[in-house]
Each structure stands twice: as C-alpha cells, then as structure tokens.
Design a protein around this motif. Structure first.
Motif, PDB file in Angstrom:
ATOM      1  N   GLY A   1      -6.610  -5.097  -3.927  1.00 37.50           N
ATOM      2  CA  GLY A   1      -7.623  -5.343  -2.908  1.00 37.50           C
ATOM      3  C   GLY A   1      -7.656  -4.162  -1.958  1.00 37.50           C
ATOM      4  N   MET A   2      -8.452  -4.265  -0.923  1.00 37.48           N
ATOM      5  CA  MET A   2      -8.490  -3.188   0.070  1.00 37.48           C
ATOM      6  C   MET A   2      -7.087  -2.936   0.612  1.00 37.48           C
ATOM      7  SD  MET A   2     -11.416  -1.828   0.297  1.00 37.48           S
ATOM      8  CE  MET A   2     -11.384  -0.963   1.835  1.00 37.48           C
ATOM      9  N   ILE A   3      -6.326  -4.004   0.768  1.00 37.98           N
ATOM     10  CA  ILE A   3      -4.914  -3.888   1.105  1.00 37.98           C
ATOM     11  C   ILE A   3      -4.149  -4.470  -0.068  1.00 37.98           C
ATOM     12  CG2 ILE A   3      -3.078  -4.644   2.663  1.00 37.98           C
ATOM     13  CD1 ILE A   3      -5.174  -4.800   4.891  1.00 37.98           C
ATOM     14  N   LYS A   4      -3.384  -3.628  -0.746  1.00 37.75           N
ATOM     15  CA  LYS A   4      -2.578  -4.102  -1.870  1.00 37.75           C
ATOM     16  C   LYS A   4      -1.447  -4.937  -1.303  1.00 37.75           C
ATOM     17  CE  LYS A   4      -2.158  -1.581  -5.455  1.00 37.75           C
ATOM     18  NZ  LYS A   4      -1.899  -0.824  -6.656  1.00 37.75           N
ATOM     19  N   ARG A   5      -1.216  -6.106  -1.910  1.00 35.17           N
ATOM     20  CA  ARG A   5      -0.212  -7.026  -1.388  1.00 35.17           C
ATOM     21  C   ARG A   5       0.781  -7.379  -2.494  1.00 35.17           C
ATOM     22  NH1 ARG A   5      -1.890  -7.766   3.420  1.00 35.17           N
ATOM     23  NH2 ARG A   5      -0.800  -9.596   4.141  1.00 35.17           N
ATOM     24  N   PHE A   6       2.010  -7.686  -2.090  1.00 36.25           N
ATOM     25  CA  PHE A   6       3.051  -8.040  -3.046  1.00 36.25           C
ATOM     26  C   PHE A   6       3.777  -9.299  -2.605  1.00 36.25           C
ATOM     27  CE2 PHE A   6       5.531  -6.046   0.217  1.00 36.25           C
ATOM     28  CZ  PHE A   6       6.767  -6.674   0.168  1.00 36.25           C
ATOM     29  N   SER A   7       4.398  -9.930  -3.583  1.00 39.96           N
ATOM     30  CA  SER A   7       5.379 -10.984  -3.336  1.00 39.96           C
ATOM     31  C   SER A   7       6.605 -10.593  -4.133  1.00 39.96           C
ATOM     32  CB  SER A   7       4.864 -12.352  -3.790  1.00 39.96           C
ATOM     33  OG  SER A   7       3.777 -12.745  -2.969  1.00 39.96           O
ATOM     34  N   ALA A   8       7.781 -10.817  -3.536  1.00 37.37           N
ATOM     35  CA  ALA A   8       9.019 -10.390  -4.187  1.00 37.37           C
ATOM     36  C   ALA A   8      10.169 -11.291  -3.776  1.00 37.37           C
ATOM     37  CB  ALA A   8       9.335  -8.940  -3.804  1.00 37.37           C
TER      38      ALA A   8
ATOM     39  N   TYR B   1      -1.215   8.517  -0.972  1.00 34.99           N
ATOM     40  CA  TYR B   1      -2.624   8.834  -1.147  1.00 34.99           C
ATOM     41  C   TYR B   1      -2.843   9.510  -2.503  1.00 34.99           C
ATOM     42  CZ  TYR B   1      -7.039  11.258  -0.827  1.00 34.99           C
ATOM     43  OH  TYR B   1      -8.286  11.712  -1.096  1.00 34.99           O
ATOM     44  N   GLY B   2      -3.862   9.090  -3.219  1.00 33.71           N
ATOM     45  CA  GLY B   2      -4.218   9.708  -4.496  1.00 33.71           C
ATOM     46  C   GLY B   2      -3.457   9.136  -5.679  1.00 33.71           C
ATOM     47  N   PHE B   3      -2.483   8.291  -5.445  1.00 32.38           N
ATOM     48  CA  PHE B   3      -1.710   7.686  -6.528  1.00 32.38           C
ATOM     49  C   PHE B   3      -1.708   6.177  -6.331  1.00 32.38           C
ATOM     50  CE2 PHE B   3      -0.057  11.911  -6.083  1.00 32.38           C
ATOM     51  CZ  PHE B   3       0.065  12.340  -7.390  1.00 32.38           C
ATOM     52  N   THR B   4      -1.890   5.464  -7.401  1.00 32.05           N
ATOM     53  CA  THR B   4      -1.784   4.019  -7.318  1.00 32.05           C
ATOM     54  C   THR B   4      -1.144   3.506  -8.596  1.00 32.05           C
ATOM     55  OG1 THR B   4      -2.955   1.960  -6.810  1.00 32.05           O
ATOM     56  CG2 THR B   4      -4.094   3.523  -8.247  1.00 32.05           C
ATOM     57  N   SER B   5      -0.437   2.420  -8.476  1.00 32.92           N
ATOM     58  CA  SER B   5       0.157   1.777  -9.635  1.00 32.92           C
ATOM     59  C   SER B   5       0.272   0.294  -9.321  1.00 32.92           C
ATOM     60  CB  SER B   5       1.532   2.367  -9.958  1.00 32.92           C
ATOM     61  OG  SER B   5       2.441   2.091  -8.909  1.00 32.92           O
ATOM     62  N   ARG B   6       0.455  -0.464 -10.352  1.00 35.58           N
ATOM     63  CA  ARG B   6       0.635  -1.900 -10.175  1.00 35.58           C
ATOM     64  C   ARG B   6       1.865  -2.293 -10.978  1.00 35.58           C
ATOM     65  NH1 ARG B   6      -4.030  -6.464 -10.798  1.00 35.58           N
ATOM     66  NH2 ARG B   6      -2.720  -8.259 -10.310  1.00 35.58           N
ATOM     67  N   PRO B   7       3.011  -2.366 -10.320  1.00 34.78           N
ATOM     68  CA  PRO B   7       4.237  -2.678 -11.044  1.00 34.78           C
ATOM     69  C   PRO B   7       4.190  -4.072 -11.668  1.00 34.78           C
ATOM     70  CG  PRO B   7       4.647  -2.501  -8.676  1.00 34.78           C
ATOM     71  CD  PRO B   7       3.219  -2.174  -8.902  1.00 34.78           C
ATOM     72  N   LYS B   8       4.853  -4.195 -12.796  1.00 36.42           N
ATOM     73  CA  LYS B   8       4.921  -5.462 -13.509  1.00 36.42           C
ATOM     74  C   LYS B   8       5.953  -6.376 -12.863  1.00 36.42           C
ATOM     75  CE  LYS B   8       4.618  -5.333 -18.037  1.00 36.42           C
ATOM     76  NZ  LYS B   8       3.321  -5.933 -18.315  1.00 36.42           N
TER      77      LYS B   8
ATOM     78  N   MET C   1       7.549 -10.169  -7.840  1.00 32.35           N
ATOM     79  CA  MET C   1       7.092 -11.428  -8.429  1.00 32.35           C
ATOM     80  C   MET C   1       5.604 -11.316  -8.769  1.00 32.35           C
ATOM     81  SD  MET C   1       9.331 -14.145  -6.093  1.00 32.35           S
ATOM     82  CE  MET C   1       7.911 -14.699  -5.261  1.00 32.35           C
ATOM     83  N   SER C   2       4.833 -10.628  -7.892  1.00 27.33           N
ATOM     84  CA  SER C   2       3.412 -10.418  -8.163  1.00 27.33           C
ATOM     85  C   SER C   2       2.883  -9.308  -7.261  1.00 27.33           C
ATOM     86  CB  SER C   2       2.602 -11.702  -7.927  1.00 27.33           C
ATOM     87  OG  SER C   2       2.638 -12.056  -6.562  1.00 27.33           O
ATOM     88  N   VAL C   3       1.790  -8.678  -7.703  1.00 31.59           N
ATOM     89  CA  VAL C   3       1.088  -7.672  -6.905  1.00 31.59           C
ATOM     90  C   VAL C   3      -0.400  -7.994  -7.015  1.00 31.59           C
ATOM     91  CG1 VAL C   3       0.538  -5.230  -6.610  1.00 31.59           C
ATOM     92  CG2 VAL C   3       2.841  -5.897  -7.328  1.00 31.59           C
ATOM     93  N   LEU C   4      -1.069  -8.047  -5.879  1.00 35.38           N
ATOM     94  CA  LEU C   4      -2.497  -8.346  -5.846  1.00 35.38           C
ATOM     95  C   LEU C   4      -3.265  -7.117  -5.386  1.00 35.38           C
ATOM     96  CD1 LEU C   4      -2.325 -11.858  -4.139  1.00 35.38           C
ATOM     97  CD2 LEU C   4      -2.615 -11.361  -6.575  1.00 35.38           C
TER      98      LEU C   4
END
Length: 183
Positions: free
Chosen positions: A14-21, A38-45, A9-12
């Motif tokens: 920050g120092m700790i990446k947070r999601f709602s689903a 580690y070394g990879f990051t993404s922000r799913p839609k 539903m959303s991804v925020l």
C-alpha cells in the motif's frame, strides 16, 4: 529505543507498507510500518527475518532477510534475488550475471544500445527479430556465413532441363544482394 529481531507473519502492500511479525517470546507486533530504501522494494515471505526498531509503542521494520534463499556472494559483490532462483548478480571482475528461470523482458521507450568486443546469442529453439528496418552497418564482409559458397553449391546442384549435370552456373552476385554478399 530498542531493537527486536522478528519473524514475518505477513506484509501488506500500500502507500504505507505494513507488516505483522512475531518478536520476542509471546510477542506479536501487528500492522506496523515497514520502511525500505528509496528505489528498492521487496516483499519478504512468511518466515523471513526482520529487524524492528521500537520506541515506546512505535514499531518500525527497517530491514529483512531470508536465509532460506540468500545467495552467497564474494567480497564487494551485490546480488538481487528471489525465492524462485531469479537473480541479478554483480560479480567480481566487472561481470553482471542475470539468471531468469522463465522469461527476461526489457521494455525501453526509446533506444537500446549495446557495445561490446564480441556478442553471442544462443537460442535452442528459435531467434526472431521484428523490425521495419535492419541496418547492418560497418564492415559487411563478415556476412559470408549468410551467403557463401555452400549456398551456391547447394543451389547449383540441380538442373532445370533434367540433365545429368547442373546446367545453370551461379555466382555470389546471382544469389546474394549487395547487402548480404560477402566482401
């Protein structure tokens, strides 16, 4: 401990990446940690899929995927991709394909070195090199395309005194420097 398939539903960030689903029927998981390698990051839609691990009231997303944008790969291949079609595709036969729809930019603090048997740059509008020094090095005989008989013919086809035929003779040494003159 259990596993839940969820829909983002959303991804925020920050120092700790947070999601709602959304999870199972009528289940909403909100403001929980989203772990990544580690070394990879993404922000799913919104609408992407998540794998969520839970133990009691502790929920953590550990993987995401989005079938809408996934790139098909062959056995052993790896591809980083976006929803806009940009990708870095590590293909079979030790080939790496980079596709960028708008701009490819590399910022390197010190040196860039490219070693290959052949190199080709194709630019449909222009090609520019900005440098205080260009050292061509090696065998410069291949520079004949920069300064050859075609340039001499073009420069030699005019007159300085208005005569019918060219009245100045030109050779490669007249119009080329030692650096650009063909061997």
């Amino acid at each position: 401990m259990g596993m839940i398939r969820g829909i983002v539903m959303s991804v925020l960030e920050g120092m700790i990446k947070r999601f709602s689903a959304s999870g199972r029927s009528d289940e909403t998981i909100e403001d929980r940690e989203y772990l990544q390698h580690y070394g990879f990051t993404s922000r799913p839609k919104t609408g992407a899929e998540l794998i969520i691990v839970n133990e009691g009231n502790h929920y953590v997303a550990v993987a995401s995927d989005d079938r809408r944008y996934r790139v098909a790969v062959e056995d052993g291949e790896v591809c980083l991709y976006t929803d806009e079609g940009d990708r870095i595709h590590f293909k079979r036969n030790r080939t790496i394909e980079i596709v960028s729809g708008n701009r490819l930019k590399a910022t390197v603090e010190n040196d860039v070195e490219i070693t290959s048997k052949t190199a080709l740059v194709t630019a449909s509008v222009s090609c520019q090199v900005n440098s205080p020094l260009i050292n061509l090095g090696g065998d410069r005989g291949g520079l004949k395309a920069i300064c050859d008989e075609r340039l001499i013919s073009w420069l030699g086809s005019h007159t300085h005194d208005g005569g019918a035929t060219p009245d100045q003779s030109l050779t490669a040494s007249d119009v080329c420097t030692a650096i650009t003159k063909a061997g």
